[in-house]
Design an enzyme around this catalytic site. Structure first.
Site, mmCIF file in Angstrom:
data_model
loop_
_atom_site.group_PDB
_atom_site.id
_atom_site.type_symbol
_atom_site.label_atom_id
_atom_site.label_comp_id
_atom_site.label_asym_id
_atom_site.label_seq_id
_atom_site.Cartn_x
_atom_site.Cartn_y
_atom_site.Cartn_z
ATOM 1 N N ASP A 81 49.945 33.409 41.702
ATOM 2 C CA ASP A 81 49.625 31.989 41.718
ATOM 3 C C ASP A 81 50.915 31.305 42.151
ATOM 4 O OD1 ASP A 81 47.558 29.974 39.531
ATOM 5 O OD2 ASP A 81 48.626 29.472 41.368
HETATM 6 C C1 GLC Z 1 47.633 26.349 41.808
HETATM 7 C C2 GLC Z 1 46.410 26.991 41.215
HETATM 8 C C3 GLC Z 1 45.751 27.998 42.112
HETATM 9 C C4 GLC Z 1 45.852 27.516 43.541
HETATM 10 C C5 GLC Z 1 47.316 27.559 43.926
HETATM 11 C C6 GLC Z 1 47.554 27.022 45.333
HETATM 12 O O1 GLC Z 1 48.674 26.316 40.884
HETATM 13 O O2 GLC Z 1 46.566 27.566 39.925
HETATM 14 O O3 GLC Z 1 44.385 28.129 41.702
HETATM 15 O O4 GLC Z 1 45.084 28.346 44.407
HETATM 16 O O5 GLC Z 1 48.138 26.859 43.017
HETATM 17 O O6 GLC Z 1 47.261 25.662 45.389
#
Ligand code: GLC
Length: 684
Positions: A263
């Site tokens: 993430d």
């Molecule tokens: C965020 C989210 C994830 C997302 C990523 C990119 O923190 O937790 O679900 O795809 O960052 O935006």
């Protein structure tokens, strides 16, 4: 002629030679695994390191020298997000990056319709492909454990079987476009509060029976090409580089051959990232203290630090090679797959899918005195009250935000259906513009809004209150959780005032989570609706007017009060934890499993939803009286539509075990099927 032919041969031969000597990694007549090994053998150490981490907010570099393209990613589960500037969380302001907004995944789950989930994934994949994305960062399949989790609207509810059956076709639909789906957030990210640090402790049994099944189905049945590690820890190891979760369960046990992506900012250690199965590092805040430093990608854990550890012999290069194999395999499945479709976007078919999912996901929860449907012409004055009738709910909520080309609001849908002359609108309450980290003021006077709403309620023949949650901070929003189960912005008080002046009131809750309903016994009509995307107003008015016969079923239990929910029964250490540790003391008894075990009657149970027609079941039988859990069992029954409207019934099969050797839930969902019947029709 002969001269011409010989000349032609002379000309063609170098081309033939060129084709014959194409490097294996570029020759798409060769098996992918051979091409991977050939490309890997040609890459330098620095080129391999570069491919393991971001070069921008949403991309990783390929290997330009070898003609291996960059990998581009985009959120999210419900539509292809708008473009961002290269290095930061800032919209790029393009004018050609709008999308079709599909309903939130909780709505998709409420359809209990796997075929529709496939069409949803296919449409989303077409748009992602057209927008040149190689990975779409969805679906989300974390289990709904508490009604307070800010991201439940992005997931598929409380039951592992429902989530598993619905996630597989979604993945297959996306990936048939040559775009990787990316299941998230692996795993135990069941709340937003302290999500980036909390260490979750849970029994093996609950992990395997409740929290892993949807991920396992996505890998072993859906053949997903990417998985996103979650922010939190499990057994004190960050999930994005967790040996047990990634190396043993995901990759060894399940045979996952795709890439494990972090993430954004969920990597925390070079050696653990190298050894524990992390393949691509995204979004790291390099100095760990503040938001990312622009173009600091060389400081990523899997950048220079990783390179140095390999050069010093501290870490074997083989660890890096395994990551590159997976990244190249992703490339050959996506941007190096010359036969993948071209994609398309904003097509009438996309709009149709968005509307169909919305219509099939809306759940009719209460319908006394034939409150619904409100046929056109039944009332002269219909009061539409509530900010959720006009708020653009594809905005906000965090990373699943969208910039739809079109978003028909419930008010617009009602006006289109009934005619402006029959609709009285009043906002009733107000929230600020969606923000990730605080509730901004609305600028409107709350008292005046209430007075105005009560006035039109007085003069209306019927009142429809559009309330619920929204995508603002501490509502249905990423990064934090709700603070209670109540409707925010004074809605309950407003509903009471409306009911004082007009008893003929129905409520449409728009949310991704359960809300408490103190007014329930004083209204005749109640609909649970969702963040429905581009066609919200069309679908909502369709159900209200009877054009659509509702068939949705709740993908989660709605408790009477928060304490009735499993996560909140055991106190703070069960939810939300103490900011360091959290213990899932409810174990396998999540959702209806809890309500059944503790004999706590929910306000509305999982799998519940009404129809405008009535279905009758008879002649139920099974092909075995007793059977081993590993065996399949055939359930037969006759179902008939005894009403005047065509409709769809979702037949649900729950299993129980007599005298189990270990404690088991009273019942567990083990099968479902959606059956469409005309009035009077029988189906066996
Ligand atoms: C965020 C989210 C994830 C997302 C990523 C990119 O923190 O937790 O679900 O795809 O960052 O935006």
């Amino acid at each position: 002629m002969r001269k011409f032919c010989s000349l032609l041969l002379v000309f063609i031969s170098p081309v033939l030679m060129a084709v014959a000597s194409l490097p294996v990694y570029l020759d798409d007549s060769k098996p992918i695994e051979e091409r991977i090994e050939d490309a890997l053998s040609r890459m330098t150490l620095e080129e391999k390191i570069a491919m393991c981490h971001a070069q921008s907010k949403f991309s990783t570099p390929g290997c330009p020298r070898l003609g291996i393209p960059e990998i581009w990613m985009s959120d999210g589960p419900h539509g292809v997000r708008m473009e961002f500037v290269w290095d930061d969380w800032e919209h790029a302001g393009w004018t050609n990056d709008s999308c079709t907004a599909y309903p939130a995944l909780t709505c998709l789950a409420a359809t209990f319709n796997p075929e529709l989930s496939y069409l949803y994934g296919k449409a989303l994949g077409e748009e992602a492909r057209f927008r040149k994305k190689d990975i779409i960062l969805g679906p989300g399949v974390n289990i709904y454990r508490t009604p307070l989790s800010g991201r439940n609207f992005e997931y598929m509810g409380e039951d592992p079987f429902l989530s598993s059956r619905m996630v597989v076709p979604y993945i297959q639909g996306v990936q048939q476009n040559g775009v990787a789906a990316c299941m998230k957030h692996f795993v135990l990210n069941n709340q937003e509060k302290w999500r980036d640090v909390i260490n979750v402790e849970v029994s093996d049994r609950a992990l395997y029976e409740i929290y892993l099944p949807a991920f396992k189905a996505g890998v072993t049945e859906g053949n997903i090409w990417a998985v996103m590690g979650s922010y939190n820890k499990y057994k004190h190891e960050y999930c994005s580089h967790n040996d047990l979760l990634i190396n043993k369960i995901l990759k060894a046990d399940w045979g996952f051959d795709g890439v494990l992506v972090t993430d954004w900012g969920s990597a925390h250690d070079t050696e653990q990232a190298a050894r524990n199965g992390l393949d691509i590092e995204m979004g790291t805040w390099t100095n760990g203290l503040t938001w990312g430093i622009s173009s600091a990608y060389d400081n990523y854990y899997m950048a220079q630090p990783f390179l140095k550890k390999i050069q010093s012999g501290e870490l074997p290069e083989s660890l890096l090679d395994e990551k590159i194999r997976r990244i190249l395999r992703l490339g050959y499945r996506t941007n190096m797959n010359k036969s993948r479709p071209l994609g398309c976007k904003l097509t009438p078919e996309h709009t149709e899918i968005s509307r169909k999912v919305a219509e099939e996901g809306i759940v009719l929860l209460k319908n006394q005195k034939n409150f619904f449907p409100i046929e056109k012409g039944r009332y002269k004055k219909i009061a539409v009250i509530g900010e959720n009738a006009i708020k653009k709910l594809t905005q906000g909520g965090g990373s699943s935000e969208l910039k739809p080309q079109k978003e028909i609001t419930p008010l617009q849908g009602m006006i289109e259906k009934y005619g402006e002359e029959h609709i009285l609108f009043s906002q009733g309450y107000a929230s600020g513009p969606p923000d990730y980290s605080r509730e901004l003021p609305s600028g409107l006077d709350a008292d005046s809004l209430v007075v105005a709403a009560v006035e039109i309620a007085k003069e209306a023949d019927v009142v429809l209150f559009f309330g619920g949650l929204n995508k603002n901070f501490q509502q249905d929003c990423e990064g934090d959780d709700r603070i209670n189960m109540d409707l925010p912005y004074g809605q309950n008080e407003l509903i009471e005032k409306i009911l004082e002046v007009n008893k003929n009131t129905g409520i449409i809750i728009i949310s991704g989570n359960a809300v408490s309903m103190p007014w329930l016994n004083r209204i005749n009509g109640l609909i649970q609706s969702w963040y429905l995307g581009s066609q919200a107003g069309k679908a909502t008015a369709g159900v209200i007017s009877g054009r659509v016969n509702p068939s949705g079923k709740l993908p989660f239990s709605i408790p009477v009060k928060l304490e009735d929910n499993s996560a909140h029964y055991f106190g703070q250490m069960s939810y939300p934890g103490d900011s360091i540790n959290q213990y899932y003391m409810d174990d396998i008894f999540v959702g209806y499993r809890w309500h059944d075990r503790k004999k706590i009657k929910p306000q509305f149970p999982f799998g519940y939803g009404l129809s405008y027609t009535t279905f009758h079941y008879e002649k139920l039988s099974t092909d075995k009286k007793n059977y081993h859990p590993e065996e399949s069992i055939k359930v037969s029954f006759m179902i008939s539509n005894e009403g005047e409207k065509a409709g769809a019934e979702i037949v649900q099969i729950y299993m129980t075990q007599k005298n189990p050797s270990v404690e088991r839930p009273v019942k567990e969902l083990k099968g479902f099927d959606k059956i469409y019947l005309q009035p009077g029709e029988k189906n066996k």
